[in-house]
Design an enzyme around this catalytic site. Structure first.
Site, PDB file in Angstrom:
ATOM      1  N   PHE A 158      11.456  58.865  -4.822  1.00  0.00           N
ATOM      2  CA  PHE A 158      11.730  60.012  -3.984  1.00  0.00           C
ATOM      3  C   PHE A 158      10.497  60.136  -2.972  1.00  0.00           C
ATOM      4  O   PHE A 158      10.613  60.838  -1.721  1.00  0.00           O
ATOM      5  CB  PHE A 158      11.482  61.458  -4.694  1.00  0.00           C
ATOM      6  CG  PHE A 158      10.159  61.848  -5.169  1.00  0.00           C
ATOM      7  CD1 PHE A 158       9.254  62.432  -4.266  1.00  0.00           C
ATOM      8  CD2 PHE A 158       9.706  61.681  -6.200  1.00  0.00           C
ATOM      9  CE1 PHE A 158       7.975  62.770  -4.435  1.00  0.00           C
ATOM     10  CE2 PHE A 158       8.499  61.900  -6.755  1.00  0.00           C
ATOM     11  CZ  PHE A 158       7.481  62.548  -5.765  1.00  0.00           C
ATOM     12  N   LYS A 182      20.656  52.722  -4.146  1.00  0.00           N
ATOM     13  CA  LYS A 182      20.758  53.898  -4.777  1.00  0.00           C
ATOM     14  C   LYS A 182      19.319  54.612  -4.667  1.00  0.00           C
ATOM     15  O   LYS A 182      18.235  54.365  -5.302  1.00  0.00           O
ATOM     16  CB  LYS A 182      20.815  53.722  -6.367  1.00  0.00           C
ATOM     17  CG  LYS A 182      21.561  54.754  -7.063  1.00  0.00           C
ATOM     18  CD  LYS A 182      20.742  55.917  -7.369  1.00  0.00           C
ATOM     19  CE  LYS A 182      19.518  56.079  -8.003  1.00  0.00           C
ATOM     20  NZ  LYS A 182      18.790  57.317  -7.797  1.00  0.00           N
ATOM     21  N   GLU A 185      17.734  60.806  -6.043  1.00  0.00           N
ATOM     22  CA  GLU A 185      18.422  61.931  -5.887  1.00  0.00           C
ATOM     23  C   GLU A 185      17.745  63.411  -5.407  1.00  0.00           C
ATOM     24  O   GLU A 185      18.291  64.148  -5.127  1.00  0.00           O
ATOM     25  CB  GLU A 185      19.313  62.393  -7.347  1.00  0.00           C
ATOM     26  CG  GLU A 185      18.177  62.673  -8.615  1.00  0.00           C
ATOM     27  CD  GLU A 185      17.759  61.492  -9.044  1.00  0.00           C
ATOM     28  OE1 GLU A 185      17.310  60.475  -8.537  1.00  0.00           O
ATOM     29  OE2 GLU A 185      17.566  61.554 -10.208  1.00  0.00           O
ATOM     30  N   SER A 235       8.460  54.609 -10.890  1.00  0.00           N
ATOM     31  CA  SER A 235       7.489  55.067 -11.822  1.00  0.00           C
ATOM     32  C   SER A 235       7.351  53.804 -12.791  1.00  0.00           C
ATOM     33  O   SER A 235       8.436  53.076 -13.130  1.00  0.00           O
ATOM     34  CB  SER A 235       7.492  56.046 -12.837  1.00  0.00           C
ATOM     35  OG  SER A 235       8.900  56.029 -13.487  1.00  0.00           O
ATOM     36  N   CYS A 290       2.054  56.284  -3.782  1.00  0.00           N
ATOM     37  CA  CYS A 290       1.762  54.954  -4.992  1.00  0.00           C
ATOM     38  C   CYS A 290       0.381  54.401  -4.571  1.00  0.00           C
ATOM     39  O   CYS A 290      -0.200  53.822  -5.131  1.00  0.00           O
ATOM     40  CB  CYS A 290       2.776  54.111  -4.932  1.00  0.00           C
ATOM     41  SG  CYS A 290       3.079  53.006  -3.710  1.00  0.00           S
ATOM     42  N   GLU A 390      -0.980  58.731 -14.160  1.00  0.00           N
ATOM     43  CA  GLU A 390      -0.863  58.990 -12.791  1.00  0.00           C
ATOM     44  C   GLU A 390      -0.518  60.386 -12.410  1.00  0.00           C
ATOM     45  O   GLU A 390       0.567  60.573 -12.987  1.00  0.00           O
ATOM     46  CB  GLU A 390       0.328  57.960 -12.371  1.00  0.00           C
ATOM     47  CG  GLU A 390       0.464  58.052 -10.882  1.00  0.00           C
ATOM     48  CD  GLU A 390       1.796  57.240 -10.511  1.00  0.00           C
ATOM     49  OE1 GLU A 390       2.845  57.060 -11.255  1.00  0.00           O
ATOM     50  OE2 GLU A 390       1.736  56.539  -9.475  1.00  0.00           O
TER      51      GLU A 390
HETATM   52  P1  NAD Z   1      11.036  57.545 -10.929  1.00  0.00           P
HETATM   53  O1  NAD Z   1      10.859  56.244 -11.682  1.00  0.00           O
HETATM   54  O2  NAD Z   1      11.346  58.707 -11.416  1.00  0.00           O
HETATM   55  O3  NAD Z   1      12.462  57.187 -10.171  1.00  0.00           O
HETATM   56  C1  NAD Z   1      12.892  56.072  -9.058  1.00  0.00           C
HETATM   57  C2  NAD Z   1      14.405  55.687  -9.033  1.00  0.00           C
HETATM   58  O4  NAD Z   1      14.661  55.624 -10.315  1.00  0.00           O
HETATM   59  C3  NAD Z   1      15.059  57.038  -8.678  1.00  0.00           C
HETATM   60  O5  NAD Z   1      16.315  56.539  -7.850  1.00  0.00           O
HETATM   61  C4  NAD Z   1      15.634  57.501 -10.055  1.00  0.00           C
HETATM   62  O6  NAD Z   1      16.901  58.013  -9.718  1.00  0.00           O
HETATM   63  C5  NAD Z   1      15.616  56.429 -10.858  1.00  0.00           C
HETATM   64  N1  NAD Z   1      15.607  56.673 -12.393  1.00  0.00           N
HETATM   65  C6  NAD Z   1      14.681  57.672 -12.873  1.00  0.00           C
HETATM   66  N2  NAD Z   1      14.830  57.562 -14.043  1.00  0.00           N
HETATM   67  C7  NAD Z   1      15.487  56.576 -14.360  1.00  0.00           C
HETATM   68  C8  NAD Z   1      15.950  56.136 -15.772  1.00  0.00           C
HETATM   69  N3  NAD Z   1      15.299  56.793 -16.719  1.00  0.00           N
HETATM   70  N4  NAD Z   1      16.581  55.072 -15.785  1.00  0.00           N
HETATM   71  C9  NAD Z   1      17.205  54.652 -14.655  1.00  0.00           C
HETATM   72  N5  NAD Z   1      16.972  55.194 -13.244  1.00  0.00           N
HETATM   73  C10 NAD Z   1      16.075  55.920 -13.288  1.00  0.00           C
HETATM   74  O7  NAD Z   1      10.098  57.516  -9.748  1.00  0.00           O
HETATM   75  P2  NAD Z   1       9.920  58.878  -8.718  1.00  0.00           P
HETATM   76  O8  NAD Z   1       9.485  59.986  -9.365  1.00  0.00           O
HETATM   77  O9  NAD Z   1      11.139  58.796  -7.923  1.00  0.00           O
HETATM   78  O10 NAD Z   1       8.876  58.196  -7.544  1.00  0.00           O
HETATM   79  C11 NAD Z   1       7.474  58.269  -7.872  1.00  0.00           C
HETATM   80  C12 NAD Z   1       6.906  57.084  -8.698  1.00  0.00           C
HETATM   81  O11 NAD Z   1       7.309  55.798  -7.949  1.00  0.00           O
HETATM   82  C13 NAD Z   1       5.499  57.009  -8.778  1.00  0.00           C
HETATM   83  O12 NAD Z   1       4.945  56.490 -10.328  1.00  0.00           O
HETATM   84  C14 NAD Z   1       5.025  56.169  -7.704  1.00  0.00           C
HETATM   85  O13 NAD Z   1       3.852  55.650  -8.104  1.00  0.00           O
HETATM   86  C15 NAD Z   1       6.002  55.141  -7.621  1.00  0.00           C
HETATM   87  N6  NAD Z   1       6.050  54.347  -6.606  1.00  0.00           N
HETATM   88  C16 NAD Z   1       5.586  53.045  -6.588  1.00  0.00           C
HETATM   89  C17 NAD Z   1       5.602  52.369  -5.280  1.00  0.00           C
HETATM   90  C18 NAD Z   1       5.157  50.937  -5.294  1.00  0.00           C
HETATM   91  O14 NAD Z   1       5.141  50.488  -4.180  1.00  0.00           O
HETATM   92  N7  NAD Z   1       4.467  50.486  -6.337  1.00  0.00           N
HETATM   93  C19 NAD Z   1       6.046  52.892  -4.203  1.00  0.00           C
HETATM   94  C20 NAD Z   1       6.321  54.232  -3.984  1.00  0.00           C
HETATM   95  C21 NAD Z   1       6.459  54.928  -5.541  1.00  0.00           C
END
Ligand code: NAD
Length: 505
Positions: A158, A182, A185, A235, A290, A390
């Site tokens: 997000f 994808k 959401e 994450s 991140c 984090e």
């Molecule tokens: P998230 O992991 O909750 O979600 C990321 C994506 O995965 C979304 O599209 C979500 O719908 C999907 N998703 C969530 N839970 C899932 C599951 N159990 N099974 C399958 N798919 C699932 O992350 P977020 O809250 O949207 O974003 C924040 C996180 O992203 C932070 O931890 C941040 O550090 C990380 N991030 C990392 C980078 C990087 O380059 N390393 C860049 C941006 C964000």
């Protein structure tokens, strides 16, 4: 693309499949909030496995024609897309701000950094040039070509709803793949705007598809036999799951995870510059980056003046709705996340840390949106929750260290390894740090060292699962596979039967 419900007036963000918006047929959907006012502003379709299959089928049908499309034509479409994104910067940024909450200038910055990745992908004719070895053996030439993988998927977080998709699909498509995205959401609209602009740029239907949804959509992508590779950013627990599941299904995977980024401040650093950088990098986008700095490691005499300078600056941050000009920090993404971030401030004294600035006391918290002021925690120790987790919000911890060696050990012992920064005037110390530190992206007096688009982005350790970093040259490698051709043209004069193993000398 969104349609408004006649009865409620609320819009629904749909999928984008085969060059047009597609409403979900099965009625699953979620809420899209406006974090600045704390109200639902739209709904978003949640794809079922059947709808994911439709998107993949559309991408599969488009693949053979797209991979045969000349490089110059692919580059032409990307150039046109670049012009359209440039012309629509504000529209994309407003959509980001409205659903994510970050300020409009910050969202404009996100679009600008995403655009750099499109510009990189415009160079695809040059990027796909392979090597050629004439006379590798007598009369034999050897050369390598890189070919696309097929249908590839991108799953995005997000916090950068436009930039992270732009890290992925322009390169993937330029390389000749077709793509199923994808997005998160929580802020699904920017992706659909980008897909629409790609279509206006001349991209054939089906080459880029956007499927909206939650975990159910991801699960289907991970097991779908026609998906050849998955790029994931999100994450760490989900990144690890994605990596393990998709590789088990035979796919190539790059899964970028979370972070705990440190800023090491040596006693000789310019304290004002270090404090400006720490506050900017910790509180920009309300800490939902991140690459945000979440722990300052102050060595020796740097600590006291640095804590004072950071505290004084944090108190001056202008917080409010991202679309109102003059605000420097917006709300967090939703109520649960805001409350979770606040719980770290509440818990800090219980664990023995000092709350030097308490963001929960900021009057902005009384507004309707998901606001939280910036917080500064001092005397934080590595075993505390606020250090280990984090937090992903505007909470900065200060850990005091007695020496460079102690500070370095702390950073290298951390399970994450995304970004890190050192602040010092000593070039030798900075060079030693660059040599020693076990982190993928390093800033020397640069607090957020996100690589430019012609390098690649990626952390180490629990911040990345897979071998290749995202975008830039490694992105091109990720989205292609190498084929090596050994070729000889018939020369009947030298032809003979030889059952020995071929030798080159
Ligand atoms: P998230 O992991 O909750 O979600 C990321 C994506 O995965 C979304 O599209 C979500 O719908 C999907 N998703 C969530 N839970 C899932 C599951 N159990 N099974 C399958 N798919 C699932 O992350 P977020 O809250 O949207 O974003 C924040 C996180 O992203 C932070 O931890 C941040 O550090 C990380 N991030 C990392 C980078 C990087 O380059 N390393 C860049 C941006 C964000």
């Amino acid at each position: 693309m969104a349609v408004a419900d006649v009865a409620t007036g609320i819009r629904t963000v749909n999928h984008w499949i085969a060059g047009r918006p597609l409403a979900s047929e099965f009625g699953r959907s979620g809420e899209v909030w406006n974090p600045a006012i704390g109200e639902v502003q739209a709904r978003v379709d949640f794809a079922t496995a059947k709808e994911v299959d439709r998107a993949v089928e559309s991408a599969k049908n488009a693949f053979s024609e797209w991979r045969a499309t000349p490089l110059s034509r692919r580059a032409e479409i990307l150039f046109k897309f670049r012009e359209l994104v440039d012309a629509n910067r504000r529209r994309i940024a407003e959509s980001i701000t409205s659903e994510h909450g970050k300020t409009l200038p910050d969202a404009m910055g996100e679009v600008a950094r995403g655009l750099e990745n499109v510009e990189f992908a415009c160079g695809i004719p040059n990027l796909l040039k392979g090597g050629f070895s004439e006379q590798a053996s007598r009369g034999i030439d050897v050369y390598q070509i890189r070919q696309p993988l097929g249908v590839v998927a991108g799953i995005t977080p997000f916090n950068f709803p436009a930039m992270v998709p732009l890290w992925m699909f322009p390169n993937a498509i330029a390389c000749g793949n077709t793509f199923v995205l994808k997005p998160s959401e929580k802020d699904p609209s920017p992706s659909v705007i980008l897909a629409e602009l790609m279509q206006r740029a001349g991209l054939p239907d089906g080459v880029l598809n956007v499927i909206q949804g939650d975990r159910a959509a991801v699960e289907r992508l991970l097991e779908h036999p026609d998906i050849k590779a998955v790029s994931f950013v999100g994450s760490t627990p989900v990144a690890k799951y994605i990596y393990e599941t998709a590789t088990r299904h035979g796919k190539r995977v790059q899964a970028l995870g979370g972070a705990k980024n440190h800023m090491l401040v040596l006693p000789d650093a310019d304290i004002d510059m270090a404090a400006d950088a720490a506050v900017s990098a910790a509180c920009g986008s309300a800490g939902e980056r991140c690459m945000a700095i979440s722990a300052v490691v102050a060595v020796g005499a740097a600590a006291d003046p640095l804590v004072d300078a950071i505290a004084e600056r944090m108190a001056r941050i202008k917080i409010g709705p991202g679309l109102e000009s003059g605000n420097e920090m917006g709300p967090l993404i939703n109520r649960e996340h805001r409350d979770r971030v606040a719980s770290y401030v509440e818990n800090a004294p219980v664990e023995g840390a000092t709350v030097a600035v308490d963001g929960r006391a900021d009057p902005v918290c009384k507004r309707g949106g998901f606001f939280l002021g910036a917080s500064l925690l001092d005397h934080v120790k590595p075993e505390m929750r606020c250090y280990r987790d984090e937090i992903f919000g505007p909470v900065l911890s200060v850990v005091r260290a007695t020496s460079y060696t102690e500070a370095l050990r702390l950073i290298n012992d951390n399970p994450y390894g995304n970004g890190v920064a050192i602040f010092t005037r000593d070039g030798g110390a900075a060079r030693q740090f660059q040599f020693d530190v076990e982190v993928g992206m390093v800033g020397i007096n640069v607090p957020i060292p996100v690589p430019v688009s012609y390098y690649s982005f990626g952390g180490w350790k629990a911040s990345l699962f897979g071998d290749l970093h995202i975008y830039g040259p490694e992105g091109v490698q990720f989205y292609t596979r190498a084929k090596v051709v050994s070729s000889r043209w018939p020369d009947p004069g030298t032809s003979k039967i030889d059952l020995g193993f071929p030798q080159s000398r």
